[in-house]
Every structure is written in C-alpha cells, then in structure tokens.
Scaffold this active site. Structure first.
Site, PDB file in Angstrom:
ATOM      1  CG  ASP A 109       5.848  -0.769  -2.033  1.00 31.70           C
ATOM      2  OD1 ASP A 109       5.512   0.424  -1.999  1.00 31.70           O
ATOM      3  OD2 ASP A 109       6.945  -1.156  -2.448  1.00 31.70           O
TER       4      ASP A 109
ATOM      5  CB  THR B  63       5.134   4.196  -4.315  1.00 30.25           C
ATOM      6  OG1 THR B  63       4.756   3.404  -3.202  1.00 30.25           O
ATOM      7  CG2 THR B  63       6.632   4.264  -4.389  1.00 30.25           C
TER       8      THR B  63
END
Length: 557
Positions: A60, A93
């Site tokens: 992530d 992101t």
C-alpha cells in the site's frame, strides 16, 4: 557597467532557481521510484522496519511512504500527497505519486530550455481541466443496489492488494459494512462514516475465511460479575450511561470533621443510599443490560445482579456510540433523566464469548443497525494488519461509489484515453504553452507503462500497440487497457476492471496541483538553527545552493 551587474545578478538568480528545481524534481522522482513497483495486481511487496523495530509487509503506497524518514523538503511534500489521497478517497495512493513524479520529470526538459515555471503550470492546469472533462465524458453511472456490479468494482480496486488472493472475501466484507452504516440524507445524498461507525476487530487465530461483518457490535469486555450475571440474553433491553455508578467523589480534596461516632455511620449510610437510589432509578425501566463508560462500585454490582441485570463498566466512548447506533439506545448522562425512549430494544442477542484467551461481548442480530463491527480472523498479527489496511481501502472505495455512483475504466485505459485526447487538443493550444501541454498528455501514460512493467511484459511493444489501438479508435474506445495479471491488452468492460470516478478525479487533481506547487519553488531557505560555537554572533538564514542540494541524501540508506 551598473546595468551589466544587474543583468548578471538576475541571470545568477535564475540559474540558482533552476538548480533548486532540478534538486526538487530529482527528490520527487526518487520517491516515485520507491513505490513504482507496487502499482498493479502483479506488484511487489515491501518489507519495512518501523521505528519501534516491528516489521510491516505491505504494498500500500501510503503505508510504505508513511514509514520513510526523509530529509529533503520536496520529497516530504510528495509523501504528504499519498496521505491526502488516502484520507480523501482511500485508494490510488500509489498512482498519485507515480503521476506527480512523471509530471515533474517531463517538466525538467522545459526548465532546461529556460521556460518560466508559471508557463508550465498554466499549461498543466489547462491539461487538468481537459482531463477531468474527458473523465466526465467516459464515466458511466451504476446502480448501487446491484450487488454484482458493486462487488466487481470493489474487487478490481483492491485486486492490486495482497488480499486479492482470497477472492471475494474482503470485497464482500467491505460492501456489507458500508451498506450497513450508510445513512440517507435526502436529495439522493448518502453519508457513510467509516471511521466512526465501523470498527475492525482483529483477533489472531483460526483462518481468514471466518472473518465476517456482524449485524451489530462486539467489544473486548466481560460482564462485571461473571458468576452472578447472565452472559447470554435474548432480545435484551439495553441502557447506556456515561456516568459513574459509584459514590461521587468531590472535585477537589474535601476534609470532613466528624464529632460523634454515629456521624461516621451516617456518612456511610448516605453513600449506600445514594447508590441504591441510582440503581432503583435504573431498575425502574426493567433493563437486561446496563453499560457505563465510567466506574461501577461493588454495591451497585450487588443491586444490579440481584435484579438479574448484567452490567459492563469502563467501555470506550467510541464503542458506546457504536452500541447506541446499533441497538437504538440513547446514551444518558444522569440516571434520574432516564426515559423509556432511551432504552435500546433493537438488539436480538447479547452474548459473551471466549475467543483465544480473551472474553468478547457481542450485541448482535440488531434490526437495521447503523453501526457494525468487522471481525477479522487470521494466522498472524502481520497478516491481520495487512488485511485491515486492504479492508480500509475497500471500504473507502465502496463509500465513494455510494456517494457518487460513477465508474471509469481501470487498467490504465482511462489514462490512455485522456492522453490521446489531450494530444489531439494540443494542436489547438496557442503560444508557448503548447509544448508543456503536450508533455502533460504524455505523462499520463506513466500509469499504463508502469502496469506493463510490473507484469514483466515487453513494455515498449505493449505501449506502442496500445497507442495504435487508441489512436485508431480516435479516443472513442475508452475501454482498451492492460490486464494487470497477464499483461495482455484487453477490453476492461469484459474483464470487469473498473475504477471509481472519485478516485481517478482526485488522483489527477492532486498529482498535477502538487507538480505545479513544486515547480514554483525556486529557493529552499533553511530555518533550522545550526548549533553555534559559544560566543559566536547570530547566524544568517542560509539559502541552499545547488552544491548543497546535490550532496544531500534524498533517501535514507
């Protein structure tokens, strides 16, 4: 002679600004390169050592950048981007950093050619407006009540994450949780508060397939007197308090002077009567379960258990709010103000279960709960943490769709269409801004290019083939993109690879605006005081030169 000096000064200043631009662009590219490999379903994982010596395994973008300790100010502001993206829409992101890095990379050539940063920024902003217009054109609206569509959308958004190997599990949990807590505000608006009303409870042990969304809430507490109080109640009447059920202590230190021995007895009796009075006010409403955020004395426990009422004390405020939303109770501040309408009756079952070594209280089977708990089971702490991160992203995507039910194609198809359309439009842009505008169009191709790179296919061949297809369709076929699993060029509609419109629009806006901001910086002035030798005079603010910026370590070893 005088004018010559001024010109010299001016050109020196421009040169120093140019050097700072280069240093900023290099720093931003370095940040983008760290997480470039984590884009797409075939992406790499990163193993991070955090400050406390723990290990984080994740792909992530935000979670990786959060752990980095970086000195360069431009790189720091890049890291902020991914945090903003995560807080705003919860997904994209990595894309936002890659795109911003690419925008700055293509601007470098214009800085070398002595273009003014303002000109580049103007062209970029024009490109952003046109890109958002293209998004509006290719977006398609969906029905949020169609679970199949919602499922495939959330799946394609978290397909790039570690948990995609567990199939529909995480997507199912996310959709169940967000549809539970969604509140209609009227006029077609829906409010979904993930932070407040969805609690993720991680319990190590068992297997991931046993994770589920409860129709109610659970919390890590047991009843006050386990032997005397019931641990399972069907259709409980629940009273929630945020006041202590014990004798009130004075706000400040109180000294009482007792003259007679009987006064001491009287004092104790008053305390007992006070607690008995509070308990009788509560018991008047015939509750089965009393939960308070504060303390609960032994005497109060005795009165409640004698009446067959279970009690739980010192519950967190946030948990109490969730219980109130789930069972329809109202949190009461003073027992003497209790009303029948404050009692929660919507819960179907209260039960205390032992999972592992700990006791958990469940208030479940609620009618139309507006808060819920997601119970995650898994083999290890690290696995659970990663699953939780992925679940947060999935819930954010589901929330975005509930708020704004529009889709755009994934797999780099949107970026390619935007790029092709901007290239066509660049011929009609007048003046010097035409070239940076065209460069911005090319920068959008970074996303599909990175996807192809992470699949391990021949990047140049694939990109040429894709551009040919897009140009041939004249930007009309917006659904041709790269399947991130195989690296094949395919129709995103057939493969059900989609992105939320909100996420894409936010990615473009954040990336371009951040690139413009960094391009506008022409000096880095350090405000940090250097340690001086004793007796030395005050130091002047120091302007970084190119030599400093080059010598500075952008990323830690």
């Amino acid at each position: 002679m005088h004018t010559q000096v001024v010109v010299l000064n001016d050109s020196l200043k421009r040169e120093s600004g140019q050097k700072v631009h280069h240093a900023n662009i290099q720093a931003s590219k370095a940040v983008a390169d760290i997480i470039r490999t984590t884009l797409g379903p075939r992406s790499m994982l990163k193993m991070l050592l955090d400050a406390s010596g723990g290990i984080v395994v994740t792909n992530d973008g935000n979670a990786i950048l959060r752990e980095l300790d970086i000195a360069h100010p431009a790189a720091k502001s890049m890291i902020e981007l991914s945090r903003t993206q995560d807080e705003e829409v919860g997904d994209g992101t990595t894309s936002v950093i890659v795109l911003a890095g690419e925008m700055l990379h293509v601007a470098e050539a214009f800085i070398d050619k002595k273009y003014h940063p303002t000109v580049i920024c103007r062209a970029y902003n024009k490109a952003l407006e046109d890109a958002v217009a293209v998004l509006d054109k290719i977006a398609m609206t969906i029905d949020v009540n169609d679970r199949g569509t919602m499922l495939s959308l959330v799946k394609s958004c978290i397909g790039t994450k570690f948990t995609s190997q567990f199939g529909d599990l995480i997507a199912d949990l996310a959709i169940d949780a967000t549809t539970t807590v969604g509140v209609d505000l009227g006029q077609g608006l829906r409010e979904v508060d993930i932070k407040k009303y969805i609690k993720v409870e991680k319990v190590p042990g068992s297997q991931l397939e046993e994770s589920r969304v409860l129709k109610g809430v659970m919390f890590n507490k047991d009843v006050v007197a386990p032997g005397k109080m019931r641990r399972k109640i069907v259709n409980p009447r629940i009273i929630l308090l945020d006041c202590p059920l014990e004798y009130k202590k004075g706000e400040n230190q109180t000294n009482a002077e007792l003259v007679k021995e009987e006064d001491w007895e009287l004092l104790l009796k008053m305390e007992e009567e006070y607690i008995e009075n509070i308990c009788s006010q509560i018991l008047k409403f015939k509750p089965d379960l009393v939960i308070t955020e504060k303390g609960l004395s032994d005497l109060a426990t005795h009165y409640l258990s004698k009446a067959g009422v279970s009690a739980i004390r010192r519950l967190r405020k946030t948990d109490n709010n969730r219980i109130a939303k789930a069972c329809g109770a109202v949190i009461v501040n003073r027992p003497d103000e209790l009303q029948e309408s404050d009692v929660g009756t919507a819960a179907g079952l209260f039960e205390v279960k032992k999972i592992g070594d700990e006791f958990f209280s469940f208030i479940v089977d609620c009618q139309d709960p507006k808060a819920c708990t997601v119970l995650l089971r898994g083999a290890s702490k690290d696995l659970l943490n990663e699953v939780e991160r992925n679940l947060q992203d999935a819930m954010a995507v589901a929330r975005n769709i509930l708020k704004n039910p529009k889709l755009v194609p994934g797999g780099g198809a949107t970026e390619l269409t935007v790029s092709a359309t901007l290239k066509q439009k660049s011929s009609s842009v007048e003046g010097i801004e035409k070239w940076p505008y065209e460069a911005a169009a090319i920068a959008f191709e970074a996303i599909p290019r990175t996807l192809a790179q992470n699949c391990g296919v021949n990047v140049i061949r694939k990109m040429t083939e894709l551009q040919g297809l897009i140009q041939h369709a004249n930007g009309e076929n917006a659904w041709t993109g790269i399947d991130g699993n195989t690296g094949e060029i395919s129709d995103m509609k057939e493969r059900k690879i989609w992105d939320a419109y909100n996420v894409k629009a936010q990615t473009f806006k954040t990336a371009i605006e951040a690139a413009c901001m960094l391009l506008r910086i022409d000096d880095i002035v350090s405000g940090i005081k250097k340690k001086q030798a004793p007796g030395a005079g005050p130091s002047k603010p120091q302007v970084e030169t190119e030599a400093d910026a080059d010598g500075e370590q952008i990323l830690p070893d």
